[in-house]
Design a protein around this motif. Structure first.
Motif, short mmCIF file in Angstrom:
data_model
loop_
_atom_site.label_atom_id
_atom_site.label_comp_id
_atom_site.label_asym_id
_atom_site.label_seq_id
_atom_site.Cartn_x
_atom_site.Cartn_y
_atom_site.Cartn_z
N PRO A 36 0.81 -1.23 0.00
CA PRO A 36 0.00 0.00 0.00
C PRO A 36 0.84 1.28 0.00
CG PRO A 36 -0.73 -1.53 1.72
CD PRO A 36 0.54 -2.08 1.16
N THR A 37 2.12 1.17 0.42
CA THR A 37 2.94 2.39 0.45
C THR A 37 3.28 2.87 -0.97
OG1 THR A 37 5.10 1.29 0.50
CG2 THR A 37 4.02 1.62 2.64
N LEU A 38 3.00 2.04 -1.99
CA LEU A 38 3.31 2.46 -3.37
C LEU A 38 2.25 3.42 -3.91
CD1 LEU A 38 4.48 -0.88 -5.07
CD2 LEU A 38 5.87 0.97 -4.14
N ARG A 39 1.06 3.39 -3.30
CA ARG A 39 -0.07 4.16 -3.84
C ARG A 39 0.25 5.65 -4.06
NH1 ARG A 39 -2.69 6.00 -6.66
NH2 ARG A 39 -4.93 6.09 -7.01
N PRO A 40 0.86 6.33 -3.07
CA PRO A 40 1.11 7.77 -3.25
C PRO A 40 2.11 8.11 -4.37
CG PRO A 40 1.56 7.07 -0.97
CD PRO A 40 1.25 5.85 -1.73
N LEU A 41 2.88 7.10 -4.82
CA LEU A 41 3.83 7.38 -5.91
C LEU A 41 3.08 7.67 -7.21
CD1 LEU A 41 6.58 4.58 -5.69
CD2 LEU A 41 6.88 7.00 -5.25
N PHE A 42 1.89 7.10 -7.33
CA PHE A 42 1.11 7.24 -8.57
C PHE A 42 0.21 8.46 -8.46
CE2 PHE A 42 2.56 2.95 -8.51
CZ PHE A 42 2.84 2.66 -9.83
N GLN A 43 0.61 9.52 -9.16
CA GLN A 43 -0.13 10.77 -9.00
C GLN A 43 -1.05 11.09 -10.15
OE1 GLN A 43 2.78 13.65 -7.76
NE2 GLN A 43 3.15 12.53 -5.89
N THR A 44 -0.72 10.58 -11.34
CA THR A 44 -1.61 10.87 -12.46
C THR A 44 -2.69 9.80 -12.53
OG1 THR A 44 -0.03 9.78 -13.89
CG2 THR A 44 0.00 12.17 -13.91
N ASP A 45 -3.69 10.10 -13.35
CA ASP A 45 -4.83 9.22 -13.53
C ASP A 45 -4.38 7.78 -13.82
OD1 ASP A 45 -7.44 8.48 -14.07
OD2 ASP A 45 -7.09 8.73 -16.22
N ILE A 46 -4.90 6.85 -13.03
CA ILE A 46 -4.45 5.47 -13.10
C ILE A 46 -4.82 4.82 -14.45
CG2 ILE A 46 -6.16 3.80 -12.17
CD1 ILE A 46 -2.96 4.45 -10.39
N GLU A 47 -5.92 5.29 -15.05
CA GLU A 47 -6.31 4.71 -16.35
C GLU A 47 -5.32 5.12 -17.44
OE1 GLU A 47 -10.43 5.32 -17.40
OE2 GLU A 47 -11.01 4.41 -15.49
N LEU A 48 -4.90 6.38 -17.36
CA LEU A 48 -3.92 6.89 -18.32
C LEU A 48 -2.59 6.14 -18.13
CD1 LEU A 48 -3.39 9.15 -20.43
CD2 LEU A 48 -2.48 10.51 -18.56
N GLN A 49 -2.24 5.96 -16.87
CA GLN A 49 -1.04 5.25 -16.50
C GLN A 49 -1.05 3.84 -17.08
OE1 GLN A 49 2.05 6.11 -15.50
NE2 GLN A 49 0.72 7.66 -14.63
N ALA A 50 -2.22 3.20 -16.96
CA ALA A 50 -2.36 1.83 -17.44
C ALA A 50 -2.19 1.78 -18.96
CB ALA A 50 -3.72 1.28 -17.04
N LEU A 51 -2.72 2.79 -19.64
CA LEU A 51 -2.58 2.83 -21.10
C LEU A 51 -1.11 2.95 -21.50
CD1 LEU A 51 -5.41 5.20 -22.40
CD2 LEU A 51 -5.14 2.76 -22.81
N LYS A 52 -0.40 3.81 -20.74
CA LYS A 52 1.03 4.00 -21.04
C LYS A 52 1.82 2.73 -20.77
CE LYS A 52 1.43 8.94 -20.27
NZ LYS A 52 2.01 9.96 -19.39
N LEU A 53 1.46 2.06 -19.69
CA LEU A 53 2.15 0.80 -19.35
C LEU A 53 1.92 -0.22 -20.46
CD1 LEU A 53 3.69 -0.87 -17.18
CD2 LEU A 53 1.49 -1.57 -16.32
N ASN A 54 0.66 -0.25 -20.93
CA ASN A 54 0.29 -1.14 -22.01
C ASN A 54 1.11 -0.86 -23.27
OD1 ASN A 54 -1.54 -3.19 -22.07
ND2 ASN A 54 -2.99 -2.06 -23.34
N ASP A 55 1.22 0.43 -23.62
CA ASP A 55 1.98 0.82 -24.81
C ASP A 55 3.44 0.45 -24.67
OD1 ASP A 55 -0.21 1.88 -25.98
OD2 ASP A 55 0.34 3.99 -25.68
N THR A 56 3.97 0.63 -23.44
CA THR A 56 5.40 0.32 -23.25
C THR A 56 5.65 -1.17 -23.34
OG1 THR A 56 5.55 2.21 -21.81
CG2 THR A 56 7.37 0.68 -21.71
N LEU A 57 4.74 -1.95 -22.78
CA LEU A 57 4.91 -3.41 -22.87
C LEU A 57 4.84 -3.84 -24.33
CD1 LEU A 57 2.85 -4.73 -19.82
CD2 LEU A 57 5.33 -4.70 -20.09
N ASP A 58 3.90 -3.22 -25.04
CA ASP A 58 3.75 -3.50 -26.47
C ASP A 58 5.05 -3.20 -27.21
OD1 ASP A 58 1.88 -4.50 -28.10
OD2 ASP A 58 0.75 -2.65 -28.41
N GLU A 59 5.60 -2.02 -26.91
CA GLU A 59 6.83 -1.57 -27.56
C GLU A 59 7.99 -2.51 -27.20
OE1 GLU A 59 7.84 2.44 -26.54
OE2 GLU A 59 9.71 2.36 -27.69
N ALA A 60 8.07 -2.88 -25.90
CA ALA A 60 9.16 -3.75 -25.46
C ALA A 60 9.06 -5.12 -26.14
CB ALA A 60 9.14 -3.90 -23.94
#
Ligand code: HEM
Length: 146
Positions: A36-60
């Motif tokens: 739970p201590t990781l939660r405050p690290l994520f400040q931008t919208d989690i859905e947007l974050q998830a999209l970016k993570l998805n794109d990066t995994l795709d790219e990798a």
């Protein structure tokens, strides 16, 4: 990482992408449950974050055939993560959350071989990022000792 593993990764990730919203939800739920201590690290919208993570995994996954480009992408990503305040010890937790999400999303398609391919992939990606993160830490310590 073998050619067969790369094929497995791409095939299973195409199934994950079909349910990208649910996958993101599972991933972050699992991550914040594990730590739970990781939660405050994520400040931008989690859905947007998830999209970016998805794109990066795709790219990798795409760049697995082009290791030099992959290394450059991961170096940049690692630099960004150090700026976010991510600590090397947190990479393992993210890996566990990712595997658990894949298990939930893929169900019976998450065979032993597919799991092994994802574990190898995460080790490769996080290992490259950790090398950058750790060398940043070492240069900082050396500068402070001067
Ligand atoms: C293989 C490992 C990882 C990949 C591929 C990855 C990918 C990403 C991507 C693509 C972004 C968005 C960057 C942008 O805004 O352009 C991001 C942001 C972020 N990641 Fe990761 N990440 C990884 C590991 C981690 C780990 C271990 C942590 C530790 C908690 C973490 C925490 C964060 C945080 C805090 C942000 C910024 C969130 C915000 O701005 O609100 N990531 N990550």
């Amino acid at each position: 990482m073998t050619a067969e593993q790369i094929l497995r990764l791409r095939k299973s990730f195409s199934l994950v992408k079909r349910q990208a919203d649910v996958a993101a939800f599972y991933f972050y739920r699992q991550l914040f449950e594990l730590d739970p201590t990781l939660r405050p690290l994520f400040q931008t919208d989690i859905e947007l974050q998830a999209l970016k993570l998805n794109d990066t995994l795709d790219e990798a996954l795409d760049l697995l055939d082009r290791p030099i480009e992959l290394a450059a992408t991961l170096r940049e990503l690692a630099e960004q993560h150090a700026e976010y305040g991510v600590k090397p010890g947190q990479y393992a937790t993210v890996g566990t959350a990712m595997i658990s999400m894949l298990e939930d999303i893929l169900g019976r398609d998450f065979t032993l071989e597919t799991r092994q391919a994802w574990v190898a992939f995460y080790q490769l990606v996080s290992g490259a990022m950790l090398m950058v993160a750790e060398s940043r830490g070492t240069s900082r310590r050396l500068a402070a000792a001067r």
